[in-house]
Write an enzyme that holds these catalytic residues in place. Structure first.
Site, PDB file in Angstrom:
ATOM      1  N   ASN A 260      31.688  -3.324  -2.221  1.00 50.19           N
ATOM      2  CA  ASN A 260      30.402  -3.232  -2.882  1.00 50.19           C
ATOM      3  C   ASN A 260      29.365  -4.222  -2.363  1.00 50.19           C
ATOM      4  O   ASN A 260      28.171  -4.030  -2.572  1.00 50.19           O
ATOM      5  CB  ASN A 260      30.597  -3.454  -4.392  1.00 50.19           C
ATOM      6  CG  ASN A 260      29.289  -3.513  -5.145  1.00 50.19           C
ATOM      7  OD1 ASN A 260      28.602  -2.508  -5.308  1.00 50.19           O
ATOM      8  ND2 ASN A 260      28.922  -4.704  -5.597  1.00 50.19           N
TER       9      ASN A 260
ATOM     10  N   LYS B 246      23.009   2.066   5.708  1.00 55.36           N
ATOM     11  CA  LYS B 246      23.798   2.908   4.812  1.00 55.36           C
ATOM     12  C   LYS B 246      24.269   4.184   5.510  1.00 55.36           C
ATOM     13  O   LYS B 246      25.338   4.712   5.181  1.00 55.36           O
ATOM     14  CB  LYS B 246      22.995   3.224   3.543  1.00 55.36           C
ATOM     15  CG  LYS B 246      22.812   2.010   2.635  1.00 55.36           C
ATOM     16  CD  LYS B 246      24.151   1.397   2.207  1.00 55.36           C
ATOM     17  CE  LYS B 246      23.992   0.253   1.234  1.00 55.36           C
ATOM     18  NZ  LYS B 246      25.285  -0.309   0.786  1.00 55.36           N
TER      19      LYS B 246
ATOM     20  N   THR C  68      19.355  -2.451 -11.865  1.00 58.87           N
ATOM     21  CA  THR C  68      19.861  -3.764 -11.471  1.00 58.87           C
ATOM     22  C   THR C  68      18.730  -4.589 -10.882  1.00 58.87           C
ATOM     23  O   THR C  68      17.638  -4.077 -10.592  1.00 58.87           O
ATOM     24  CB  THR C  68      20.966  -3.628 -10.412  1.00 58.87           C
ATOM     25  OG1 THR C  68      20.386  -3.065  -9.207  1.00 58.87           O
ATOM     26  CG2 THR C  68      22.105  -2.743 -10.886  1.00 58.87           C
TER      27      THR C  68
ATOM     28  N   TYR D 262      17.458  -0.679   6.034  1.00 55.34           N
ATOM     29  CA  TYR D 262      18.419  -0.414   4.963  1.00 55.34           C
ATOM     30  C   TYR D 262      19.000   0.992   5.095  1.00 55.34           C
ATOM     31  O   TYR D 262      20.214   1.192   4.976  1.00 55.34           O
ATOM     32  CB  TYR D 262      17.735  -0.574   3.604  1.00 55.34           C
ATOM     33  CG  TYR D 262      18.644  -0.343   2.428  1.00 55.34           C
ATOM     34  CD1 TYR D 262      19.612  -1.281   2.079  1.00 55.34           C
ATOM     35  CD2 TYR D 262      18.533   0.811   1.651  1.00 55.34           C
ATOM     36  CE1 TYR D 262      20.447  -1.071   0.981  1.00 55.34           C
ATOM     37  CE2 TYR D 262      19.359   1.026   0.561  1.00 55.34           C
ATOM     38  CZ  TYR D 262      20.319   0.082   0.236  1.00 55.34           C
ATOM     39  OH  TYR D 262      21.146   0.295  -0.834  1.00 55.34           O
TER      40      TYR D 262
END
Length: 253
Positions: free
Chosen positions: A91, A161, A192, A157
């Site tokens: 994670n 991924k 979050t 990013y």
């Protein structure tokens, strides 16, 4: 009789906040034996204590996934403590700096890829060595909707991924015949601190992003955690090499 000895051993990287923390709590409530890791020792020890308060056997091991010696030690300490490794949740992640490609830097690329890609690769390397030897195991990597589509202003990013998705598929092929499953979860926006950082702590930008989600909201971290628990469990034992989007319908558009 110690019934805990029959419970799965679960290792979670980046476990101290957000999805990682929710996942640790979810596995603990299932009765799993849990090893949580991260870079902040005090927070890690506090989380392990909280998990033990739920009745789970739990330990914290300091680990920065950018460094192979720390990843190797994390896996070794898990096996030393519990004798095996049944589930690994990779994670640990970083959102990097947003902005157009024309303004991206090598430093941002290195910082983002060192956590998201190298960290996942090193984790897979040492987790799979244990699982292949024991002939069983389930790994869940954290991808993102950014691993399925492009997002303007988030090229680094997104690229990281997409790389996690490729690692997941390749590792799944290497582990399948030996009984080791490797899948990914690809969340959309999750409530979050990382989401707030991703939108530059701009509430208007955040609202605009959420308006593009068919469900019109961000996920609760526990909604992602429950998907991870499912993928790691026996009910998904013929599922490998897949990336499950938990995104409120975003990539269905």
């Amino acid at each position: 009789m110690n019934t805990q000895a029959n419970k799965p051993v679960v290792l979670i990287t980046g476990a101290l906040t957000g999805i990682g923390r929710a996942t640790a709590l979810a596995f603990a409530r299932e009765g799993s034996r849990v090893v949580v890791s991260g870079r902040r020792d005090e927070a890690g020890q506090a989380l392990a204590k909280e998990l033990r308060g739920l009745g789970a056997e739990a330990e914290f091991v300091h680990a920065d996934v950018r460094f192979e010696n720390e990843v190797q030690n994390l896996v070794e300490q898990t096996v030393k403590r519990f004798g095996r490794l049944d589930v690994a949740v990779n994670n640990a992640g970083a959102e990097g700096e947003s902005g157009p490609i024309t303004e991206q830097s090598a430093a941002n690329y290195e910082a983002t890829f060192s956590v998201n890609v190298l960290g996942t690769l090193l984790s897979l390397k040492h987790e799979m060595r244990v699982m292949l030897a024991q002939g069983s195991g389930a790994i869940v990597n954290l991808s993102s909707i950014a691993g399925h589509v492009g997002i303007a202003g988030a090229s680094v990013y997104v690229a990281s991924k997409h790389a996690v998705e490729g690692l997941t598929k390749s590792a799944a092929l290497e582990g399948a015949a030996a009984g080791v499953r490797v899948n990914a979860v690809a969340p959309g926006p999750v409530a979050t601190d990382m989401l707030d950082r991703f939108v530059g702590n701009d509430q208007a930008a955040k609202a605009g992003f959420l308006s593009t989600i068919p469900a019109r909201r961000a996920a609760d971290p526990d909604e992602i955690a429950q998907t991870i628990v499912f993928l790691a469990g026996d009910k998904a034992r013929f599922l490998t090499g897949q990336s499950i989007a938990v995104d409120g319908g975003y990539i269905a558009q």
